[in-house]
Design a protein around this motif. Sequence first.
Motif, short mmCIF file in Angstrom:
data_model
loop_
_atom_site.label_atom_id
_atom_site.label_comp_id
_atom_site.label_asym_id
_atom_site.label_seq_id
_atom_site.Cartn_x
_atom_site.Cartn_y
_atom_site.Cartn_z
N THR A 123 -2.20 -6.11 -4.47
CA THR A 123 -3.42 -5.92 -3.68
C THR A 123 -3.08 -5.57 -2.24
O THR A 123 -3.67 -4.66 -1.65
CB THR A 123 -4.28 -7.20 -3.71
OG1 THR A 123 -4.57 -7.52 -5.07
CG2 THR A 123 -5.57 -7.01 -2.95
N ARG A 124 -2.10 -6.28 -1.69
CA ARG A 124 -1.68 -6.01 -0.30
C ARG A 124 -1.12 -4.59 -0.19
O ARG A 124 -1.40 -3.89 0.77
CB ARG A 124 -0.65 -7.04 0.12
CG ARG A 124 -0.27 -6.93 1.56
CD ARG A 124 0.67 -8.01 2.01
NE ARG A 124 0.89 -9.04 1.01
CZ ARG A 124 1.96 -9.78 0.92
NH1 ARG A 124 2.94 -9.63 1.77
NH2 ARG A 124 2.09 -10.69 0.00
N ASP A 125 -0.33 -4.16 -1.18
CA ASP A 125 0.23 -2.82 -1.16
C ASP A 125 -0.86 -1.75 -1.30
O ASP A 125 -0.79 -0.70 -0.65
CB ASP A 125 1.26 -2.65 -2.28
CG ASP A 125 2.54 -3.41 -1.99
OD1 ASP A 125 2.72 -3.86 -0.85
OD2 ASP A 125 3.35 -3.55 -2.92
N VAL A 146 -4.00 -2.04 -0.32
CA VAL A 146 -4.72 -2.02 0.95
C VAL A 146 -3.88 -1.30 2.01
O VAL A 146 -4.38 -0.45 2.76
CB VAL A 146 -5.09 -3.45 1.40
CG1 VAL A 146 -5.61 -3.47 2.82
CG2 VAL A 146 -6.11 -4.05 0.46
N THR A 147 -2.58 -1.64 2.08
CA THR A 147 -1.71 -1.00 3.07
C THR A 147 -1.59 0.49 2.82
O THR A 147 -1.71 1.29 3.76
CB THR A 147 -0.30 -1.64 3.03
OG1 THR A 147 -0.41 -3.04 3.28
CG2 THR A 147 0.63 -1.01 4.04
N GLY A 148 -1.35 0.89 1.58
CA GLY A 148 -1.24 2.31 1.25
C GLY A 148 -2.52 3.08 1.55
O GLY A 148 -2.48 4.16 2.14
N ALA A 149 -3.64 2.50 1.17
CA ALA A 149 -4.93 3.15 1.43
C ALA A 149 -5.20 3.25 2.93
O ALA A 149 -5.71 4.27 3.41
CB ALA A 149 -6.05 2.39 0.74
N ILE A 188 3.49 4.06 -1.19
CA ILE A 188 3.17 2.63 -1.39
C ILE A 188 2.15 2.47 -2.51
O ILE A 188 2.28 1.57 -3.34
CB ILE A 188 2.66 2.01 -0.06
CG1 ILE A 188 3.80 1.95 0.96
CG2 ILE A 188 2.07 0.63 -0.30
CD1 ILE A 188 3.37 1.58 2.35
N LEU A 189 1.14 3.34 -2.53
CA LEU A 189 0.15 3.28 -3.61
C LEU A 189 0.78 3.55 -4.97
O LEU A 189 0.45 2.88 -5.96
CB LEU A 189 -0.98 4.27 -3.33
CG LEU A 189 -1.95 3.91 -2.22
CD1 LEU A 189 -2.87 5.07 -1.90
CD2 LEU A 189 -2.76 2.68 -2.61
N ARG A 201 2.68 1.39 -10.16
CA ARG A 201 3.75 1.22 -11.14
C ARG A 201 4.22 -0.23 -11.23
O ARG A 201 5.04 -0.56 -12.08
CB ARG A 201 4.93 2.11 -10.77
CG ARG A 201 4.60 3.59 -10.93
CD ARG A 201 5.68 4.52 -10.50
NE ARG A 201 7.02 4.05 -10.87
CZ ARG A 201 8.13 4.60 -10.44
NH1 ARG A 201 8.06 5.63 -9.62
NH2 ARG A 201 9.30 4.15 -10.80
N GLY A 202 3.72 -1.09 -10.33
CA GLY A 202 4.06 -2.50 -10.38
C GLY A 202 5.40 -2.83 -9.75
O GLY A 202 6.03 -3.82 -10.09
#
Length: 151
Positions: free
Chosen positions: A4-6, A8-11, A55-56, A61-62
């Motif tokens: 979730t953090r990734d 949000v950060t990527g977006a 990042i997204l 891909r987990g």
Amino acid sequence: MTATRDIVTGAALVALGTLMIWIASGFPQIGAMAFGPDLFPRIIASGLILSGLGILLEAARGIAPASEGSRLQALPILILLALVAAFAVLLPVLGFHIAAALALLIAVWVFGGGWPIATAVAPLAPIVLHFVFYSVLRVPLPWGPLTQVAW
């Protein structure tokens, strides 16, 4: 939690990069120059967008970051932010060459380059960057105490 953090950060990086490109598109063009003041903001924004997409993709891909939960994980970011702030404060006082050399010396050493590489990069990189900004892009940089040797 990490995915979730990734996401949000990527977006956020993709959105910030897109916003930067949109804002830069409104910058005025300069006469007969092939590039204008929007060039570097667009380059940086493209890097932000590509980083955000990476990042997204990793989040989809987990793939989780290697070291989760370390308190020292934010230290490199804090050091980088402190270096940028110190550079901004010292630039008018010390001039570009000295401020950039000090910032590079510290950055290369702190981020694992070691003293031999840091002492080689620190004096040479500001000269190359000055040439690019002053001679190619026609952007004047402050000289500080080196004003007597300005070219």
